[in-house]
Scaffold this motif. Structure first.
Motif, PDB file in Angstrom:
ATOM      1  N   GLU A  45       0.790  -1.445   0.083  1.00  0.00           N
ATOM      2  CA  GLU A  45       0.124   0.116   0.085  1.00  0.00           C
ATOM      3  C   GLU A  45       0.844   1.204   0.163  1.00  0.00           C
ATOM      4  OE1 GLU A  45      -2.816  -0.294   3.177  1.00  0.00           O
ATOM      5  OE2 GLU A  45      -3.828  -1.839   2.472  1.00  0.00           O
ATOM      6  N   LEU A  46       1.767   1.357   0.674  1.00  0.00           N
ATOM      7  CA  LEU A  46       2.940   2.376   0.616  1.00  0.00           C
ATOM      8  C   LEU A  46       3.567   2.691  -0.714  1.00  0.00           C
ATOM      9  CD1 LEU A  46       4.340   4.611   2.318  1.00  0.00           C
ATOM     10  CD2 LEU A  46       6.105   2.762   3.002  1.00  0.00           C
ATOM     11  N   ASP A  47       3.883   1.486  -1.327  1.00  0.00           N
ATOM     12  CA  ASP A  47       4.366   1.767  -2.626  1.00  0.00           C
ATOM     13  C   ASP A  47       3.270   2.409  -3.542  1.00  0.00           C
ATOM     14  OD1 ASP A  47       6.775   0.433  -1.959  1.00  0.00           O
ATOM     15  OD2 ASP A  47       6.182  -1.585  -2.581  1.00  0.00           O
ATOM     16  N   GLN A  48       1.890   1.909  -3.526  1.00  0.00           N
ATOM     17  CA  GLN A  48       1.027   2.483  -4.524  1.00  0.00           C
ATOM     18  C   GLN A  48       0.835   4.015  -3.889  1.00  0.00           C
ATOM     19  OE1 GLN A  48      -0.417   1.078  -6.787  1.00  0.00           O
ATOM     20  NE2 GLN A  48      -1.622   2.895  -7.271  1.00  0.00           N
ATOM     21  N   GLN A  49       1.088   4.428  -2.716  1.00  0.00           N
ATOM     22  CA  GLN A  49       0.811   5.728  -2.193  1.00  0.00           C
ATOM     23  C   GLN A  49       2.126   6.485  -3.013  1.00  0.00           C
ATOM     24  OE1 GLN A  49       0.709   5.977   1.776  1.00  0.00           O
ATOM     25  NE2 GLN A  49      -1.470   4.871   2.059  1.00  0.00           N
ATOM     26  N   ILE A  50       3.345   6.015  -3.048  1.00  0.00           N
ATOM     27  CA  ILE A  50       4.194   6.853  -3.518  1.00  0.00           C
ATOM     28  C   ILE A  50       4.125   6.924  -5.025  1.00  0.00           C
ATOM     29  CG2 ILE A  50       6.823   6.408  -4.100  1.00  0.00           C
ATOM     30  CD1 ILE A  50       7.231   5.222  -1.354  1.00  0.00           C
ATOM     31  N   HIS A  51       3.763   5.964  -5.640  1.00  0.00           N
ATOM     32  CA  HIS A  51       3.410   5.967  -7.047  1.00  0.00           C
ATOM     33  C   HIS A  51       2.421   7.124  -7.459  1.00  0.00           C
ATOM     34  CE1 HIS A  51       5.895   2.796  -8.143  1.00  0.00           C
ATOM     35  NE2 HIS A  51       4.984   1.901  -7.841  1.00  0.00           N
ATOM     36  N   GLN A  52       1.381   7.054  -6.643  1.00  0.00           N
ATOM     37  CA  GLN A  52       0.425   8.334  -6.608  1.00  0.00           C
ATOM     38  C   GLN A  52       0.908   9.770  -6.406  1.00  0.00           C
ATOM     39  OE1 GLN A  52      -2.725   7.242  -3.957  1.00  0.00           O
ATOM     40  NE2 GLN A  52      -3.472   5.491  -5.091  1.00  0.00           N
ATOM     41  N   SER A  70       6.392  17.436  -0.645  1.00  0.00           N
ATOM     42  CA  SER A  70       6.545  17.249   0.807  1.00  0.00           C
ATOM     43  C   SER A  70       5.997  15.968   1.200  1.00  0.00           C
ATOM     44  CB  SER A  70       6.096  18.471   1.609  1.00  0.00           C
ATOM     45  OG  SER A  70       6.625  19.589   1.467  1.00  0.00           O
ATOM     46  N   ASN A  71       4.888  15.648   0.500  1.00  0.00           N
ATOM     47  CA  ASN A  71       4.267  14.475   0.678  1.00  0.00           C
ATOM     48  C   ASN A  71       4.839  13.280   0.254  1.00  0.00           C
ATOM     49  OD1 ASN A  71       1.738  12.777   1.567  1.00  0.00           O
ATOM     50  ND2 ASN A  71       1.593  12.561  -0.690  1.00  0.00           N
ATOM     51  N   LEU A  72       5.523  13.385  -0.995  1.00  0.00           N
ATOM     52  CA  LEU A  72       6.282  12.388  -1.421  1.00  0.00           C
ATOM     53  C   LEU A  72       7.591  12.235  -0.499  1.00  0.00           C
ATOM     54  CD1 LEU A  72       7.013  10.324  -3.820  1.00  0.00           C
ATOM     55  CD2 LEU A  72       8.075  12.115  -4.946  1.00  0.00           C
ATOM     56  N   ALA A  73       8.297  13.139  -0.112  1.00  0.00           N
ATOM     57  CA  ALA A  73       9.307  13.066   0.786  1.00  0.00           C
ATOM     58  C   ALA A  73       9.176  12.202   2.103  1.00  0.00           C
ATOM     59  CB  ALA A  73      10.018  14.382   1.013  1.00  0.00           C
ATOM     60  N   ARG A  74       7.873  12.666   2.443  1.00  0.00           N
ATOM     61  CA  ARG A  74       7.351  12.027   3.861  1.00  0.00           C
ATOM     62  C   ARG A  74       7.084  10.541   3.473  1.00  0.00           C
ATOM     63  NH1 ARG A  74       2.753  10.037   5.638  1.00  0.00           N
ATOM     64  NH2 ARG A  74       1.465  10.794   3.738  1.00  0.00           N
ATOM     65  N   GLN A 100       8.885   4.728   3.880  1.00  0.00           N
ATOM     66  CA  GLN A 100       9.388   3.566   3.073  1.00  0.00           C
ATOM     67  C   GLN A 100      10.691   3.074   3.653  1.00  0.00           C
ATOM     68  OE1 GLN A 100      10.522   3.847  -1.095  1.00  0.00           O
ATOM     69  NE2 GLN A 100       8.903   2.346  -1.611  1.00  0.00           N
ATOM     70  N   GLY A 101      11.573   3.878   4.138  1.00  0.00           N
ATOM     71  CA  GLY A 101      12.687   3.687   4.630  1.00  0.00           C
ATOM     72  C   GLY A 101      12.709   2.926   5.971  1.00  0.00           C
TER      73      GLY A 101
END
Length: 217
Positions: free
Chosen positions: A59-66, A149-153, A158-159
């Motif tokens: 789900e986190l991977d999908q949020q990063i793509h979005q 900023s959202n992508l950086a968060r 993800q780390g």
């Protein structure tokens, strides 16, 4: 028959005690997902920064793509707003030239006063339109900053999929296994203890308190 001699200066007291690590900490999941790998177990010695588990977070991977797609959309919106601003400036310049020409003709009596009023009104409308387009660009830039900023968060979260040991120590507890569902801040993965220095706790019964003195072994 025995000879009288002086007794020992100190009395020996045998008491049970417990030993605990000087530093002990729980290791919790910092992202939601499923435990993909478990690299250590109870009794294993670990070093600071060593990877001890890995969490699978689709789900986190999908949020990063979005979030990446949102950045592209925001950048395209800025380009579109910039093009609209250039068009608005061109329209304003045309309205300004028209207003100046109509003013000259009106002053000479060639053009009616109504046309002069209309040209000035059009110029004012174009000025307002340019100001609105400039504010629209500022809004789009703020939106781009927000999505970045959202992508950086999300990338930082993800780390956290790689769980690392906070300090050198020994794993004293392991609560999950591969495939287990873990939740941020609530799932206890491990407990780690730093056993280089230990604390010893001894409970002295009330009737032995008077026998304990400073410096006594």
């Amino acid at each position: 028959v025995m000879s009288v001699t002086r007794g020992p200066d100190q009395n020996e007291i045998k008491l049970p005690g417990t030993m605990q690590a000087l530093t002990e900490a729980p290791i919790l999941a910092r992202t939601d997902g499923y435990l993909k790998r478990r690299l250590v177990d109870i009794g294993d010695r670990v070093r600071t920064g060593q990877i001890i588990a890995e969490i699978d977070a689709p789900e986190l991977d999908q949020q990063i793509h979005q979030a990446e797609a949102a950045i592209e959309q925001a950048a395209a919106a800025i380009e579109q707003a910039q093009a609209n601003l250039e068009q608005g400036k061109a329209n304003r310049e045309l309205a300004r030239i028209t207003a100046e020409r109509t003013k000259t003709l009106t002053e000479r009596g060639i053009s009616p006063q109504q046309e002069g009023d209309q040209s000035r009104a059009q110029l004012a409308a174009q000025d307002a339109n340019v100001q609105a387009l400039e504010k629209a660009i500022l809004a789009q830039r703020s939106n781009l900053t927000a999505v970045k900023s959202n992508l950086a968060r999300l990338q930082e979260v993800q780390g956290y999929r790689l769980v690392k040991a906070p300090f050198d120590g020994v794993i004293t507890q392991r609560n999950v296994d591969v495939g287990a569902l873990v939740s941020t801040g609530s799932t206890l993965l491990y407990r780690i203890a730093q056993i280089g220095t230990l604390r010893t706790y001894v409970n002295v019964p009330q009737n032995n308190v008077n026998s304990v003195h400073v410096g006594q072994t």
